[in-house]
Write a protein that holds these residues in place. Structure first.
Motif, PDB file in Angstrom:
ATOM      1  N   GLY A   1       0.841  -1.190   0.000  1.00 47.91           N
ATOM      2  CA  GLY A   1       0.000   0.000   0.000  1.00 47.91           C
ATOM      3  C   GLY A   1       0.873   1.235   0.000  1.00 47.91           C
ATOM      4  N   ALA A   2       0.386   2.319  -0.568  1.00 50.57           N
ATOM      5  CA  ALA A   2       1.196   3.518  -0.771  1.00 50.57           C
ATOM      6  C   ALA A   2       1.696   4.105   0.543  1.00 50.57           C
ATOM      7  CB  ALA A   2       0.396   4.559  -1.547  1.00 50.57           C
ATOM      8  N   GLU A   3       0.839   4.170   1.561  1.00 53.38           N
ATOM      9  CA  GLU A   3       1.226   4.809   2.823  1.00 53.38           C
ATOM     10  C   GLU A   3       2.327   4.036   3.540  1.00 53.38           C
ATOM     11  OE1 GLU A   3      -0.778   6.227   7.078  1.00 53.38           O
ATOM     12  OE2 GLU A   3      -2.056   5.679   5.382  1.00 53.38           O
ATOM     13  N   THR A   4       2.151   2.723   3.671  1.00 50.46           N
ATOM     14  CA  THR A   4       3.161   1.917   4.356  1.00 50.46           C
ATOM     15  C   THR A   4       4.451   1.857   3.552  1.00 50.46           C
ATOM     16  OG1 THR A   4       1.449   0.579   5.416  1.00 50.46           O
ATOM     17  CG2 THR A   4       3.661  -0.345   5.354  1.00 50.46           C
ATOM     18  N   ALA A   5       4.343   1.782   2.233  1.00 52.84           N
ATOM     19  CA  ALA A   5       5.536   1.766   1.380  1.00 52.84           C
ATOM     20  C   ALA A   5       6.366   3.027   1.591  1.00 52.84           C
ATOM     21  CB  ALA A   5       5.138   1.633  -0.088  1.00 52.84           C
ATOM     22  N   ALA A   6       5.701   4.173   1.609  1.00 55.67           N
ATOM     23  CA  ALA A   6       6.415   5.430   1.816  1.00 55.67           C
ATOM     24  C   ALA A   6       7.049   5.486   3.200  1.00 55.67           C
ATOM     25  CB  ALA A   6       5.464   6.605   1.617  1.00 55.67           C
ATOM     26  N   ARG A   7       6.326   4.979   4.184  1.00 57.48           N
ATOM     27  CA  ARG A   7       6.841   4.979   5.560  1.00 57.48           C
ATOM     28  C   ARG A   7       8.122   4.143   5.673  1.00 57.48           C
ATOM     29  NH1 ARG A   7       7.867   7.091  10.439  1.00 57.48           N
ATOM     30  NH2 ARG A   7       7.346   5.756  12.199  1.00 57.48           N
ATOM     31  N   VAL A   8       8.122   2.926   5.138  1.00 58.78           N
ATOM     32  CA  VAL A   8       9.308   2.080   5.284  1.00 58.78           C
ATOM     33  C   VAL A   8      10.454   2.572   4.406  1.00 58.78           C
ATOM     34  CG1 VAL A   8       7.980   0.076   6.032  1.00 58.78           C
ATOM     35  CG2 VAL A   8       8.558   0.319   3.608  1.00 58.78           C
ATOM     36  N   ARG A   9      10.139   3.137   3.244  1.00 57.62           N
ATOM     37  CA  ARG A   9      11.206   3.718   2.420  1.00 57.62           C
ATOM     38  C   ARG A   9      11.893   4.861   3.162  1.00 57.62           C
ATOM     39  NH1 ARG A   9       8.899   7.267  -2.102  1.00 57.62           N
ATOM     40  NH2 ARG A   9       8.485   8.442  -0.184  1.00 57.62           N
ATOM     41  N   ASP A  10      11.107   5.765   3.710  1.00 56.33           N
ATOM     42  CA  ASP A  10      11.678   6.923   4.398  1.00 56.33           C
ATOM     43  C   ASP A  10      12.446   6.498   5.648  1.00 56.33           C
ATOM     44  OD1 ASP A  10      10.446   8.374   2.423  1.00 56.33           O
ATOM     45  OD2 ASP A  10       8.846   9.174   3.700  1.00 56.33           O
ATOM     46  N   LEU A  11      11.910   5.525   6.374  1.00 51.95           N
ATOM     47  CA  LEU A  11      12.618   5.023   7.554  1.00 51.95           C
ATOM     48  C   LEU A  11      13.932   4.353   7.161  1.00 51.95           C
ATOM     49  CD1 LEU A  11       9.735   3.518   9.736  1.00 51.95           C
ATOM     50  CD2 LEU A  11      11.222   5.438  10.348  1.00 51.95           C
ATOM     51  N   THR A  12      13.892   3.580   6.103  1.00 51.27           N
ATOM     52  CA  THR A  12      15.103   2.889   5.643  1.00 51.27           C
ATOM     53  C   THR A  12      16.212   3.875   5.335  1.00 51.27           C
ATOM     54  OG1 THR A  12      13.858   1.014   4.754  1.00 51.27           O
ATOM     55  CG2 THR A  12      16.031   1.424   3.806  1.00 51.27           C
ATOM     56  N   LEU A  13      15.890   4.921   4.599  1.00 50.21           N
ATOM     57  CA  LEU A  13      16.896   5.913   4.233  1.00 50.21           C
ATOM     58  C   LEU A  13      17.397   6.686   5.458  1.00 50.21           C
ATOM     59  CD1 LEU A  13      15.234   7.202   0.950  1.00 50.21           C
ATOM     60  CD2 LEU A  13      17.313   5.812   1.131  1.00 50.21           C
ATOM     61  N   LYS A  14      16.493   6.999   6.376  1.00 48.13           N
ATOM     62  CA  LYS A  14      16.894   7.740   7.576  1.00 48.13           C
ATOM     63  C   LYS A  14      17.753   6.885   8.496  1.00 48.13           C
ATOM     64  CE  LYS A  14      14.967  10.958  10.968  1.00 48.13           C
ATOM     65  NZ  LYS A  14      13.723  11.610  11.446  1.00 48.13           N
ATOM     66  N   LEU A  15      17.369   5.626   8.695  1.00 45.65           N
ATOM     67  CA  LEU A  15      18.149   4.717   9.543  1.00 45.65           C
ATOM     68  C   LEU A  15      19.545   4.499   8.956  1.00 45.65           C
ATOM     69  CD1 LEU A  15      15.379   2.075  10.285  1.00 45.65           C
ATOM     70  CD2 LEU A  15      16.481   3.522  12.015  1.00 45.65           C
ATOM     71  N   TYR A  16      19.598   4.301   7.647  1.00 44.67           N
ATOM     72  CA  TYR A  16      20.901   4.094   7.014  1.00 44.67           C
ATOM     73  C   TYR A  16      21.777   5.336   7.145  1.00 44.67           C
ATOM     74  CZ  TYR A  16      24.537   3.679   3.527  1.00 44.67           C
ATOM     75  OH  TYR A  16      25.759   3.678   2.899  1.00 44.67           O
ATOM     76  N   THR A  17      21.215   6.498   6.878  1.00 42.40           N
ATOM     77  CA  THR A  17      21.999   7.735   6.940  1.00 42.40           C
ATOM     78  C   THR A  17      22.584   7.940   8.331  1.00 42.40           C
ATOM     79  OG1 THR A  17      20.665   8.752   5.196  1.00 42.40           O
ATOM     80  CG2 THR A  17      21.899  10.237   6.638  1.00 42.40           C
ATOM     81  N   GLU A  18      21.780   7.737   9.357  1.00 38.23           N
ATOM     82  CA  GLU A  18      22.262   7.914  10.727  1.00 38.23           C
ATOM     83  C   GLU A  18      23.263   6.823  11.097  1.00 38.23           C
ATOM     84  OE1 GLU A  18      23.031   9.151  14.516  1.00 38.23           O
ATOM     85  OE2 GLU A  18      22.188  10.224  12.803  1.00 38.23           O
ATOM     86  N   GLY A  19      22.950   5.573  10.742  1.00 36.31           N
ATOM     87  CA  GLY A  19      23.862   4.480  11.062  1.00 36.31           C
ATOM     88  C   GLY A  19      25.191   4.605  10.341  1.00 36.31           C
ATOM     89  N   ALA A  20      25.155   4.959   9.056  1.00 34.72           N
ATOM     90  CA  ALA A  20      26.386   5.096   8.278  1.00 34.72           C
ATOM     91  C   ALA A  20      27.237   6.245   8.803  1.00 34.72           C
ATOM     92  CB  ALA A  20      26.050   5.312   6.806  1.00 34.72           C
ATOM     93  N   ARG A  21      26.580   7.330   9.219  1.00 38.36           N
ATOM     94  CA  ARG A  21      27.333   8.465   9.778  1.00 38.36           C
ATOM     95  C   ARG A  21      28.075   8.046  11.049  1.00 38.36           C
ATOM     96  NH1 ARG A  21      27.282  11.276  13.891  1.00 38.36           N
ATOM     97  NH2 ARG A  21      25.392  10.268  14.694  1.00 38.36           N
ATOM     98  N   PHE A  22      27.369   7.347  11.931  1.00 36.19           N
ATOM     99  CA  PHE A  22      27.994   6.917  13.181  1.00 36.19           C
ATOM    100  C   PHE A  22      29.110   5.909  12.904  1.00 36.19           C
ATOM    101  CE2 PHE A  22      28.592   4.115  16.752  1.00 36.19           C
ATOM    102  CZ  PHE A  22      28.646   4.980  17.831  1.00 36.19           C
TER     103      PHE A  22
END
Length: 297
Positions: A176-197
């Protein structure tokens, strides 16, 4: 005395409800106990030899990241040390490698994110100039950092079956569009923060996968493992040089050995030499020490 290598936890006393490539899963009614064994899979085949302390490293790295990233998304973790009986009375099997977690409904998509061009992404880019339908700049080299991280989801295949790259449109159709957008955005945010650390600790996280589930209220929660050497490509920052493959802290060392002996990537998998087992174990433990500042608990 060295810790025993835990290949499987099923005994007359303990019977997991399910066994994955690495984890044994115990159903405790309202919760699950996830136990990371020392099994190792390569090319979707579980190898006959375990890697000493690998399960403890995976669990303790994941526990670190679940705490570190809790401000971005909640996780399913209840405890990494307080387990009910009979598991509490068998620390030689379960201590340090287990997590008590809430039951959630897993989403049927692997949320892969790439910050660098490597692995199957590099192969697909060479063939089409794109990954998962995302067109990338021309002229990139193997292991180049991408202009920005990209969300490149895959199917979540059964054991022994390869995951397949899918487009974001296919994720929308599945979730579904809403959940897809949520997990995509979370994935990118988690990776960005994790990769920075991780970079601040001397590790490049080239790519990784996250898994999500829905709790009983429909909220998205982070599940499974997080930013480990099994779910990610970890490269030493000090030796990073784009234009070819990179040395790594992850199981790529084992993959490279298996490729060198021209194994056909089908069961049964070959035995690993002692030096490959020992070196791989040290690579996992080094990743834990660099990221968390601590050794195996």
């Amino acid at each position: 005395m060295a810790d025993p290598v835990v290949i499987q936890t099923a005994t007359a006393r303990f019977t997991p409800a399910r066994q994955g490539k690495v984890r044994d899963i115990y159903d405790l009614g309202e919760a699950l106990l996830l136990v990371a064994t020392d099994r190792l899979s390569a090319f979707d085949v579980v190898l006959p030899d375990g890697i000493p302390n690998k399960g403890k490293v995976l669990t303790q790295i994941s526990a670190f990241w679940f705490r570190q990233l809790a401000g971005i998304v909640p996780s399913q973790v209840i405890s990494t040390s307080d387990f009910p009986e009979p598991f509490r009375s068998a620390p030689e099997i379960f201590a340090g490698r287990s997590m008590l977690v809430k039951k959630v409904r897993p989403l049927p998509v692997e949320c892969v994110v790439r910050g660098y061009l490597s692995g199957s992404g590099w192969v697909e880019y060479q063939r089409s100039g794109a990954i998962c339908g995302i067109t990338l700049p021309a002229g990139l080299r193997e292991s180049d950092q991408l202009p920005s991280p990209i969300f490149t989801p895959t199917t979540k295949a059964e054991q022994g079956v390869h995951d397949e790259n899918i487009t974001y449109a296919e994720v929308e159709q599945t979730l579904g569009a809403e959940t897809a957008a949520r997990v995509r955005d979370l994935t990118l945010k988690l990776y960005t923060e994790g990769a920075r650390f991780a970079r601040s600790r001397g590790i490049i996280i080239a790519d990784t996968k996250f898994e999500f589930g829905l709790d009983d209220k429909g909220g998205v929660v982070l599940i499974d493992e997080v930013l480990t050497p099994d779910s990610s490509r970890f490269w030493p920052l000090e030796s990073y040089k784009p234009g070819g493959a990179q040395p790594s802290f992850d199981k790529q060392f084992v993959r490279d050995y298996l490729l060198s002996i021209k194994w056909n990537k089908k069961p049964p998998a070959p035995r690993l030499p002692d030096d490959v087992i020992t070196t791989t174990s040290k690579k996992y433990e080094e990743a834990l020490k660099l990221l968390t500042g601590k050794g195996i608990a």
